[in-house]
Design an enzyme around this catalytic site. Sequence first.
Site, PDB file in Angstrom:
ATOM      1  CE1 TYR A  42     -12.303   3.686  -9.709  1.00 32.13           C
ATOM      2  CE2 TYR A  42     -14.596   3.614 -10.411  1.00 32.13           C
ATOM      3  CZ  TYR A  42     -13.574   3.158  -9.596  1.00 32.13           C
ATOM      4  OH  TYR A  42     -13.833   2.167  -8.684  1.00 32.13           O
ATOM      5  CG  ASN A  66      -8.340  -3.807  -3.238  1.00 29.61           C
ATOM      6  OD1 ASN A  66      -9.563  -3.788  -3.401  1.00 29.61           O
ATOM      7  ND2 ASN A  66      -7.713  -3.000  -2.384  1.00 29.61           N
ATOM      8  CG  ASP A  90      -2.158   0.867   1.003  1.00 28.28           C
ATOM      9  OD1 ASP A  90      -3.267   0.300   0.849  1.00 28.28           O
ATOM     10  OD2 ASP A  90      -2.011   2.119   0.953  1.00 28.28           O
TER      11      ASP A  90
HETATM   12  P1  NAI Z   1      -9.937   2.981  -0.599  1.00 26.89           P
HETATM   13  O1  NAI Z   1      -9.563   4.299  -1.206  1.00 26.89           O
HETATM   14  O2  NAI Z   1     -10.767   2.964   0.623  1.00 26.89           O
HETATM   15  O3  NAI Z   1      -8.621   2.112  -0.376  1.00 26.89           O
HETATM   16  C1  NAI Z   1      -7.698   1.953  -1.429  1.00 26.89           C
HETATM   17  C2  NAI Z   1      -6.339   1.619  -0.887  1.00 26.89           C
HETATM   18  O4  NAI Z   1      -5.452   1.561  -2.021  1.00 26.89           O
HETATM   19  C3  NAI Z   1      -5.783   2.694   0.059  1.00 26.89           C
HETATM   20  O5  NAI Z   1      -5.238   2.106   1.220  1.00 26.89           O
HETATM   21  C4  NAI Z   1      -4.714   3.387  -0.775  1.00 26.89           C
HETATM   22  O6  NAI Z   1      -3.630   3.889  -0.002  1.00 26.89           O
HETATM   23  C5  NAI Z   1      -4.272   2.268  -1.711  1.00 26.89           C
HETATM   24  N1  NAI Z   1      -3.679   2.819  -2.928  1.00 26.89           N
HETATM   25  C6  NAI Z   1      -4.155   3.799  -3.717  1.00 26.89           C
HETATM   26  N2  NAI Z   1      -3.270   4.078  -4.685  1.00 26.89           N
HETATM   27  C7  NAI Z   1      -2.221   3.248  -4.496  1.00 26.89           C
HETATM   28  C8  NAI Z   1      -0.998   3.069  -5.167  1.00 26.89           C
HETATM   29  N3  NAI Z   1      -0.638   3.851  -6.207  1.00 26.89           N
HETATM   30  N4  NAI Z   1      -0.137   2.121  -4.735  1.00 26.89           N
HETATM   31  C9  NAI Z   1      -0.461   1.360  -3.659  1.00 26.89           C
HETATM   32  N5  NAI Z   1      -1.595   1.505  -2.956  1.00 26.89           N
HETATM   33  C10 NAI Z   1      -2.478   2.438  -3.384  1.00 26.89           C
HETATM   34  O7  NAI Z   1     -10.662   2.174  -1.795  1.00 26.89           O
HETATM   35  P2  NAI Z   1     -11.721   0.966  -1.734  1.00 26.89           P
HETATM   36  O8  NAI Z   1     -13.074   1.556  -1.780  1.00 26.89           O
HETATM   37  O9  NAI Z   1     -11.344  -0.009  -0.703  1.00 26.89           O
HETATM   38  O10 NAI Z   1     -11.468   0.356  -3.200  1.00 26.89           O
HETATM   39  C11 NAI Z   1     -10.666  -0.784  -3.448  1.00 26.89           C
HETATM   40  C12 NAI Z   1     -10.871  -1.177  -4.905  1.00 26.89           C
HETATM   41  O11 NAI Z   1     -12.242  -1.425  -5.152  1.00 26.89           O
HETATM   42  C13 NAI Z   1     -10.444  -0.090  -5.904  1.00 26.89           C
HETATM   43  O12 NAI Z   1      -9.840  -0.663  -7.033  1.00 26.89           O
HETATM   44  C14 NAI Z   1     -11.761   0.537  -6.287  1.00 26.89           C
HETATM   45  O13 NAI Z   1     -11.710   1.138  -7.575  1.00 26.89           O
HETATM   46  C15 NAI Z   1     -12.685  -0.656  -6.256  1.00 26.89           C
HETATM   47  N6  NAI Z   1     -14.073  -0.296  -6.103  1.00 26.89           N
HETATM   48  C16 NAI Z   1     -14.532   0.351  -4.994  1.00 26.89           C
HETATM   49  C17 NAI Z   1     -15.859   0.708  -4.889  1.00 26.89           C
HETATM   50  C18 NAI Z   1     -16.430   1.413  -3.717  1.00 26.89           C
HETATM   51  O14 NAI Z   1     -17.606   1.791  -3.769  1.00 26.89           O
HETATM   52  N7  NAI Z   1     -15.697   1.632  -2.631  1.00 26.89           N
HETATM   53  C19 NAI Z   1     -16.807   0.408  -5.983  1.00 26.89           C
HETATM   54  C20 NAI Z   1     -16.219  -0.282  -7.087  1.00 26.89           C
HETATM   55  C21 NAI Z   1     -14.917  -0.617  -7.140  1.00 26.89           C
END
Ligand code: NAI
Length: 241
Positions: free
Chosen positions: A150, A83, A34
């Site tokens: 996105y 993820n 992360d």
């Molecule tokens: P979040 O923003 O709560 O957590 C994402 C994590 O990824 C964070 O800990 C962040 O530090 C890490 N991250 C971001 N960019 C990074 C990078 N360049 N290198 C390493 N780590 C990185 O996001 P969430 O909601 O948990 O989403 C996880 C996945 O699920 C994403 O791919 C998102 O697009 C997808 N998703 C989420 C939805 C939602 O409603 N929350 C809906 C559909 C898909």
Amino acid sequence: MSTACILITGGARGIGLAVARTVIGLGHRCVLLDADGDALAASLASLGDLARGEVVDIADTSSIEKGLGVAVGDWAPTHLVNNAGVLGRKMGFDEMDAIEIDRVLSVNLRGLLLVTSAFLKARRPHADAAIVNMASIAGFNGGAPGLSVYGATKGAVLALTRAMARDLAPAIRVNAIAPGIIETDMQRGVFASEAAMNEVVAAIPQKRLGSPADVAEAAGWLLFGAPYTTGETIRVSGGRI
Ligand code: NAI
């Protein structure tokens, strides 16, 4: 089933952290990558001995090269959950910003490809090897207004899932999850007000937002319980399409 080790990007919070809790609950190890060091440290402290991790920015090739080896050590990964993702800033088609487009592509698409490639070199073969890619229903419907970049990256993840499933068979199954609206830090910034959120929830057939645990449940099945399923995408969206 022999002990597996699951490499999870973006595992410090939200959906990635819930997937880590699920696989640890099944008795497996996990390695979290992360970009957010503070969140990663806090999550690792709560996960116990079956988890390790390293600060890695998946948008940065050298960060992946340096960080993955350190994170993995003698825990060669058997499974991968791609993820990590970013939503990006809202932009209309008449106000596209090249730097912001590149930022979203470099995490959601290029980062996923580079991590997958690094995983394939570092992995330990496993009878049940699998990759799960985190897509989104935005990959089907184009994404919310202003979030088309996105949506396009997530559409690409759907296509890549099919290509990876074909090219990596029969050694590794590859599937995707398309979450709907899940309560995480990423999602919290999207709604302008509680009223706006309530309106969206009313349009979800199951009448609630999803939880990270809802998505982790599907990830656990795709990782360990779907021996003849590959190249598929499962919506975890309460019926929202
Ligand atoms: P979040 O923003 O709560 O957590 C994402 C994590 O990824 C964070 O800990 C962040 O530090 C890490 N991250 C971001 N960019 C990074 C990078 N360049 N290198 C390493 N780590 C990185 O996001 P969430 O909601 O948990 O989403 C996880 C996945 O699920 C994403 O791919 C998102 O697009 C997808 N998703 C989420 C939805 C939602 O409603 N929350 C809906 C559909 C898909």
